[in-house]
Design a protein around this motif. Sequence first.
Motif, PDB file in Angstrom:
ATOM      1  N   SER A  95       6.769  25.206  29.148  1.00 48.67           N
ATOM      2  CA  SER A  95       7.208  23.909  28.622  1.00 48.67           C
ATOM      3  C   SER A  95       6.045  23.173  27.976  1.00 48.67           C
ATOM      4  O   SER A  95       6.220  22.467  26.967  1.00 48.67           O
ATOM      5  N   SER A  96       4.840  23.356  28.520  1.00 52.71           N
ATOM      6  CA  SER A  96       3.662  22.732  27.925  1.00 52.71           C
ATOM      7  C   SER A  96       3.264  23.440  26.626  1.00 52.71           C
ATOM      8  O   SER A  96       2.861  22.791  25.654  1.00 52.71           O
ATOM      9  N   ILE A  97       3.366  24.766  26.608  1.00 52.08           N
ATOM     10  CA  ILE A  97       3.080  25.508  25.383  1.00 52.08           C
ATOM     11  C   ILE A  97       4.054  25.094  24.287  1.00 52.08           C
ATOM     12  O   ILE A  97       3.671  24.940  23.118  1.00 52.08           O
ATOM     13  N   PHE A  98       5.315  24.893  24.648  1.00 52.20           N
ATOM     14  CA  PHE A  98       6.324  24.480  23.671  1.00 52.20           C
ATOM     15  C   PHE A  98       5.963  23.122  23.070  1.00 52.20           C
ATOM     16  O   PHE A  98       6.021  22.945  21.844  1.00 52.20           O
ATOM     17  N   GLN A  99       5.582  22.183  23.926  1.00 49.92           N
ATOM     18  CA  GLN A  99       5.166  20.877  23.405  1.00 49.92           C
ATOM     19  C   GLN A  99       3.953  21.004  22.481  1.00 49.92           C
ATOM     20  O   GLN A  99       3.886  20.373  21.418  1.00 49.92           O
TER      21      GLN A  99
END
Length: 307
Positions: A95-99
Amino acid sequence: MLAILSALIPTFGLILAGFTLRQSRFLPDAFWPGAEKLTYFITFPALLFSNTAKADLGSLPVTGIAIVILGTVFIKSALVIMTKPALRVSNAAFSSIFQGAIRPNTYIGLAVAAALLGERGLTVTALCVALVVPTVNVLSVMACSWWGDNNRKTGFLSVLRDVCRNPLLMACVFGIFANISGLGLPPILGPFLEVLGRAALPIGLLAVGAGIDLQAARRAGGPVAASTIGKLVLSPAIAIGLAMTFAMSSADMAALALYAGLPCSASAYVLARLMGGDAKMMASIITVQTLVAIGTMPVLAILLHAA
């Protein structure tokens, strides 16, 4: 090339100055949250409103700009999701990589546009803000809600309400309304907002520098490197490809590519922390992308100028 570097060095010099001031404790730590709040709620909205209210929007290919910049966001989102199995990270980390793949640092974007591209570039960038800010906020909340560890499910209406409260977005919306309605900048309020907006870039860039966390950068690994390459190299390449498809002018293409190649915004860390993302990885992504962008953005600007 020398002209481009001369225009960009002050921008990144302010980021370095902010980092130095924070590390040297010349200003108390309590100063920086206040500076960020002033920038986010007051000076940047003033800059965006005054610029969009007086801009010649009729001369801009608004539909093409929207397709290119939003197309870049959605294509990049799809590519990141497709690579999830290969990354081999936890859902929270993903989810952090996506952001990190889709959220731009608006402060740097507006500063670079103002330094390199003049009023037209600044207006194109402001339109990008109006289009991208709500889009990436919704997508980021959905990603954190779906993959975050705390399993917090956020309803569509709640997301929409938060997006509508974003002062940068609202400043663009009201500025565009004032423009197309013929109201423009009011006689007294207009000059006041223009003067206030001039403080946005230096304060915002100092705050960006103050937020750099070298310890977080040292924790960076393969996923952070992949996120950085994707955001700073792949995203502008996608934007350039789409802009060429729509036969956009070189100036507009440059503004769109530079906006697409911005490092991740610090606001991503707050969302990761609140919604069960990997906050440590998010801090690494933000710091590494910001530091690497100091090198990639001048190169991108030079390549676009030479094309």
